[in-house]
Design a protein around this motif. Structure first.
Motif, PDB file in Angstrom:
ATOM      1  N   GLN A  52       0.821  -1.212   0.000  1.00 52.78           N
ATOM      2  CA  GLN A  52       0.000   0.000   0.000  1.00 52.78           C
ATOM      3  C   GLN A  52       0.854   1.261   0.000  1.00 52.78           C
ATOM      4  O   GLN A  52       0.519   2.240  -0.667  1.00 52.78           O
ATOM      5  CB  GLN A  52      -0.953  -0.010   1.197  1.00 52.78           C
ATOM      6  CG  GLN A  52      -2.073  -1.005   1.045  1.00 52.78           C
ATOM      7  CD  GLN A  52      -3.057  -0.968   2.211  1.00 52.78           C
ATOM      8  OE1 GLN A  52      -2.881  -0.240   3.169  1.00 52.78           O
ATOM      9  NE2 GLN A  52      -4.103  -1.785   2.115  1.00 52.78           N
ATOM     10  N   ILE A  53       1.947   1.248   0.734  1.00 55.11           N
ATOM     11  CA  ILE A  53       2.849   2.409   0.742  1.00 55.11           C
ATOM     12  C   ILE A  53       3.416   2.644  -0.654  1.00 55.11           C
ATOM     13  O   ILE A  53       3.469   3.783  -1.128  1.00 55.11           O
ATOM     14  CB  ILE A  53       3.968   2.228   1.789  1.00 55.11           C
ATOM     15  CG1 ILE A  53       3.391   2.397   3.193  1.00 55.11           C
ATOM     16  CG2 ILE A  53       5.116   3.213   1.561  1.00 55.11           C
ATOM     17  CD1 ILE A  53       4.344   2.058   4.309  1.00 55.11           C
ATOM     18  N   VAL A  54       3.815   1.571  -1.312  1.00 57.26           N
ATOM     19  CA  VAL A  54       4.346   1.694  -2.672  1.00 57.26           C
ATOM     20  C   VAL A  54       3.273   2.244  -3.608  1.00 57.26           C
ATOM     21  O   VAL A  54       3.551   3.122  -4.435  1.00 57.26           O
ATOM     22  CB  VAL A  54       4.893   0.339  -3.174  1.00 57.26           C
ATOM     23  CG1 VAL A  54       5.215   0.383  -4.665  1.00 57.26           C
ATOM     24  CG2 VAL A  54       6.121  -0.068  -2.369  1.00 57.26           C
ATOM     25  N   ASP A  55       2.040   1.770  -3.483  1.00 61.12           N
ATOM     26  CA  ASP A  55       0.941   2.266  -4.323  1.00 61.12           C
ATOM     27  C   ASP A  55       0.732   3.770  -4.122  1.00 61.12           C
ATOM     28  O   ASP A  55       0.591   4.518  -5.092  1.00 61.12           O
ATOM     29  CB  ASP A  55      -0.359   1.522  -4.025  1.00 61.12           C
ATOM     30  CG  ASP A  55      -0.350   0.079  -4.519  1.00 61.12           C
ATOM     31  OD1 ASP A  55       0.522  -0.276  -5.342  1.00 61.12           O
ATOM     32  OD2 ASP A  55      -1.210  -0.697  -4.055  1.00 61.12           O
ATOM     33  N   VAL A  56       0.708   4.212  -2.876  1.00 63.27           N
ATOM     34  CA  VAL A  56       0.512   5.640  -2.579  1.00 63.27           C
ATOM     35  C   VAL A  56       1.680   6.455  -3.131  1.00 63.27           C
ATOM     36  O   VAL A  56       1.489   7.523  -3.714  1.00 63.27           O
ATOM     37  CB  VAL A  56       0.348   5.869  -1.055  1.00 63.27           C
ATOM     38  CG1 VAL A  56       0.410   7.344  -0.700  1.00 63.27           C
ATOM     39  CG2 VAL A  56      -0.964   5.261  -0.573  1.00 63.27           C
ATOM     40  N   TYR A  57       2.887   5.944  -2.985  1.00 66.85           N
ATOM     41  CA  TYR A  57       4.078   6.618  -3.492  1.00 66.85           C
ATOM     42  C   TYR A  57       4.015   6.767  -5.014  1.00 66.85           C
ATOM     43  O   TYR A  57       4.311   7.836  -5.559  1.00 66.85           O
ATOM     44  CB  TYR A  57       5.331   5.848  -3.074  1.00 66.85           C
ATOM     45  CG  TYR A  57       6.607   6.458  -3.581  1.00 66.85           C
ATOM     46  CD1 TYR A  57       7.145   7.589  -2.976  1.00 66.85           C
ATOM     47  CD2 TYR A  57       7.283   5.909  -4.667  1.00 66.85           C
ATOM     48  CE1 TYR A  57       8.321   8.162  -3.451  1.00 66.85           C
ATOM     49  CE2 TYR A  57       8.445   6.475  -5.136  1.00 66.85           C
ATOM     50  CZ  TYR A  57       8.961   7.595  -4.527  1.00 66.85           C
ATOM     51  OH  TYR A  57      10.119   8.159  -5.004  1.00 66.85           O
ATOM     52  N   ILE A  58       3.600   5.723  -5.702  1.00 72.66           N
ATOM     53  CA  ILE A  58       3.502   5.773  -7.165  1.00 72.66           C
ATOM     54  C   ILE A  58       2.466   6.796  -7.601  1.00 72.66           C
ATOM     55  O   ILE A  58       2.697   7.569  -8.539  1.00 72.66           O
ATOM     56  CB  ILE A  58       3.199   4.372  -7.741  1.00 72.66           C
ATOM     57  CG1 ILE A  58       4.432   3.475  -7.583  1.00 72.66           C
ATOM     58  CG2 ILE A  58       2.758   4.446  -9.201  1.00 72.66           C
ATOM     59  CD1 ILE A  58       4.186   2.017  -7.897  1.00 72.66           C
ATOM     60  N   ILE A  59       1.342   6.848  -6.925  1.00 68.67           N
ATOM     61  CA  ILE A  59       0.306   7.837  -7.248  1.00 68.67           C
ATOM     62  C   ILE A  59       0.860   9.244  -7.061  1.00 68.67           C
ATOM     63  O   ILE A  59       0.642  10.129  -7.902  1.00 68.67           O
ATOM     64  CB  ILE A  59      -0.960   7.603  -6.392  1.00 68.67           C
ATOM     65  CG1 ILE A  59      -1.648   6.308  -6.831  1.00 68.67           C
ATOM     66  CG2 ILE A  59      -1.910   8.794  -6.480  1.00 68.67           C
ATOM     67  CD1 ILE A  59      -2.729   5.825  -5.877  1.00 68.67           C
ATOM     68  N   CYS A  60       1.585   9.463  -5.980  1.00 63.76           N
ATOM     69  CA  CYS A  60       2.197  10.768  -5.719  1.00 63.76           C
ATOM     70  C   CYS A  60       3.170  11.135  -6.834  1.00 63.76           C
ATOM     71  O   CYS A  60       3.145  12.248  -7.354  1.00 63.76           O
ATOM     72  CB  CYS A  60       2.898  10.743  -4.364  1.00 63.76           C
ATOM     73  SG  CYS A  60       3.769  12.270  -3.952  1.00 63.76           S
ATOM     74  N   CYS A  61       4.013  10.202  -7.219  1.00 61.74           N
ATOM     75  CA  CYS A  61       4.990  10.457  -8.283  1.00 61.74           C
ATOM     76  C   CYS A  61       4.306  10.767  -9.606  1.00 61.74           C
ATOM     77  O   CYS A  61       4.747  11.647 -10.352  1.00 61.74           O
ATOM     78  CB  CYS A  61       5.925   9.268  -8.441  1.00 61.74           C
ATOM     79  SG  CYS A  61       7.071   9.067  -7.073  1.00 61.74           S
TER      80      CYS A  61
END
Length: 108
Positions: free
Chosen positions: A89-98
């Motif tokens: 989930q952290i990776v998913d949120v990070y990708i959305i931010c990027c």
């Protein structure tokens, strides 16, 4: 309403408008005049808050990053999820931010 509250509200409106323009047109094609027009102020008024497009972009970037921090905290502290699910989930949120930042930069 105090001047500080009005100023804060106007600054937030400027950042929101700038984010929209950056996302629609990309950093290079975004112009300060259009951002000022969307907020309903003149260019000198806009420059009072943000003297350059770089400073305005930095504020938009900061807003995007700041919106991610609480999401990270919620994921990290959720003990009902396994570690692997939290990391995912952290990776998913990070990708959305990027992606949001990249869209602001290049309007692909």
């Amino acid at each position: 309403m105090s001047e500080e509250v009005k100023g804060s509200s106007l600054e937030e409106r400027i950042i929101d408008a700038a984010k929209s323009v950056f996302m629609e047109k990309g950093y290079t094609d975004a112009c300060m005049s259009e951002i000022a027009e969307r907020v309903g102020i003149n260019r000198p008024g806009l420059h009072y808050y943000f003297r350059t497009k770089d400073k305005m972009f930095n504020a938009v970037f900061g807003m995007i990053v700041a919106s991610v921090i609480p999401k990270f905290q919620d994921i990290i502290t959720n003990r009902d999820l396994s570690l692997s699910v939290r990391v995912e989930q952290i990776v998913d949120v990070y990708i959305i931010c990027c992606r949001k930042i990249l869209i602001c930069l290049c309007s692909c």
